[in-house]
Motif scaffolding. Structure first.
Motif, short mmCIF file in Angstrom:
data_model
loop_
_atom_site.label_atom_id
_atom_site.label_comp_id
_atom_site.label_asym_id
_atom_site.label_seq_id
_atom_site.Cartn_x
_atom_site.Cartn_y
_atom_site.Cartn_z
N LEU A 174 0.83 -1.21 0.00
CA LEU A 174 0.00 0.00 0.00
C LEU A 174 0.86 1.26 0.00
N ALA A 175 1.95 1.26 0.73
CA ALA A 175 2.82 2.43 0.79
C ALA A 175 3.48 2.70 -0.55
N VAL A 176 3.88 1.65 -1.25
CA VAL A 176 4.48 1.82 -2.57
C VAL A 176 3.44 2.34 -3.57
N GLY A 177 2.21 1.85 -3.45
CA GLY A 177 1.15 2.28 -4.37
C GLY A 177 0.64 3.68 -4.08
N ALA A 178 1.02 4.29 -2.96
CA ALA A 178 0.52 5.60 -2.58
C ALA A 178 1.51 6.71 -2.92
N ALA A 179 2.23 6.56 -4.01
CA ALA A 179 3.19 7.59 -4.43
C ALA A 179 2.43 8.86 -4.79
N PRO A 180 2.99 10.04 -4.54
CA PRO A 180 2.29 11.28 -4.83
C PRO A 180 2.06 11.47 -6.33
N ALA A 181 0.97 12.13 -6.65
CA ALA A 181 0.65 12.41 -8.06
C ALA A 181 1.65 13.44 -8.60
N LEU A 182 2.09 13.22 -9.80
CA LEU A 182 3.08 14.11 -10.40
C LEU A 182 2.50 14.89 -11.58
N ALA A 183 1.17 14.92 -11.70
CA ALA A 183 0.56 15.53 -12.86
C ALA A 183 0.09 16.96 -12.62
N HIS A 184 0.50 17.60 -11.53
CA HIS A 184 0.09 18.98 -11.27
C HIS A 184 0.69 19.91 -12.30
N GLY A 238 -4.54 16.24 3.05
CA GLY A 238 -4.47 15.45 4.28
C GLY A 238 -5.48 14.32 4.32
N TRP A 239 -6.60 14.48 3.63
CA TRP A 239 -7.62 13.43 3.61
C TRP A 239 -7.09 12.16 2.96
N VAL A 240 -6.13 12.29 2.05
CA VAL A 240 -5.57 11.12 1.38
C VAL A 240 -4.82 10.27 2.40
N TRP A 241 -4.05 10.92 3.29
CA TRP A 241 -3.32 10.17 4.30
C TRP A 241 -4.28 9.51 5.29
N VAL A 283 -6.89 4.41 7.21
CA VAL A 283 -8.09 3.59 7.34
C VAL A 283 -7.95 2.32 6.51
N ALA A 284 -7.43 2.44 5.28
CA ALA A 284 -7.24 1.27 4.43
C ALA A 284 -6.27 0.27 5.06
N LEU A 285 -5.19 0.78 5.65
CA LEU A 285 -4.23 -0.10 6.32
C LEU A 285 -4.87 -0.82 7.51
N LEU A 286 -5.65 -0.09 8.30
CA LEU A 286 -6.31 -0.72 9.45
C LEU A 286 -7.31 -1.78 9.01
N LEU A 287 -8.08 -1.49 7.97
CA LEU A 287 -9.04 -2.48 7.47
C LEU A 287 -8.32 -3.69 6.87
N SER A 288 -7.20 -3.47 6.21
CA SER A 288 -6.42 -4.59 5.66
C SER A 288 -5.90 -5.47 6.78
#
Length: 184
Positions: free
Chosen positions: A15-25, A152-155, A160-165
């Protein structure tokens, strides 16, 4: 328990690897007037240039006058440029052009460019581009825009996703074991 912790660690790493920041700004790469520029009279137009094409339906610009009044400007989008015609005259003092556009990834990008007019009030504007069209209507005063979300809502969503996993892994691990007191 060891197997559970190993699986939980592997899931968190994935999950941490898949949560890379968006670079399309979109990024502002240039402006006319330049930030901090000084003019004898109010320029005729403002052009903001970005590193990617800008979505015309979400581009906005506003001009803050020396007295603090904020006015929404009509904009024209031409590829990577956002162009607005400025008022014909203005008082000497500090002006700020605020902008907000929408990146290709859906995040708002906002910022400001400041410049100073040193000449007398009512001075004529500079030349304008033939691309710029104006409605000829009055400027409309607008309220200050609310601050853009910092993401901040993304974090929070990630936690929450980590806890549910982890909870799901725990449930699966317990179903594979016999209950205490029963033979395997």
């Amino acid at each position: 328990m060891r197997r559970f912790l190993t699986v939980l660690l592997a899931a968190c790493a994935a999950l941490a690897v898949g949560a890379a920041p968006a670079l399309a700004h979109n990024v502002l790469t240039g402006s006319d007037p330049k930030d901090g520029a000084r003019f004898g009279s109010l320029p005729g137009q403002a052009t903001l240039t970005f590193d990617q094409p800008v979505r015309a339906d979400f581009a906005q610009m506003a001009l803050t006058f020396p007295g603090g009044a904020v006015y929404k400007l009509d904009v024209l989008v031409a590829g990577n440029d956002v162009i607005a015609t400025l008022p014909v005259s203005g008082e000497p003092g500090a002006y700020v052009i605020g902008y907000q556009i929408l990146s290709n990834d859906g995040h708002p990008v906002s910022g400001k460019i400041g410049f100073t007019v040193t000449g007398p009030a009512g001075a004529s504007p500079g030349t304008s581009s033939p691309l710029v069209t104006t409605t000829g209507g009055p400027l409309v005063e607008v309220a200050a825009a609310p601050p853009a979300s910092g993401g901040g809502w993304v974090w929070g969503l990630l936690v929450v996703a980590l806890l549910l996993s982890g909870l799901g892994i725990l449930v699966v691990a317990r179903q594979g074991r016999p209950a205490k007191g029963q033979d395997a």
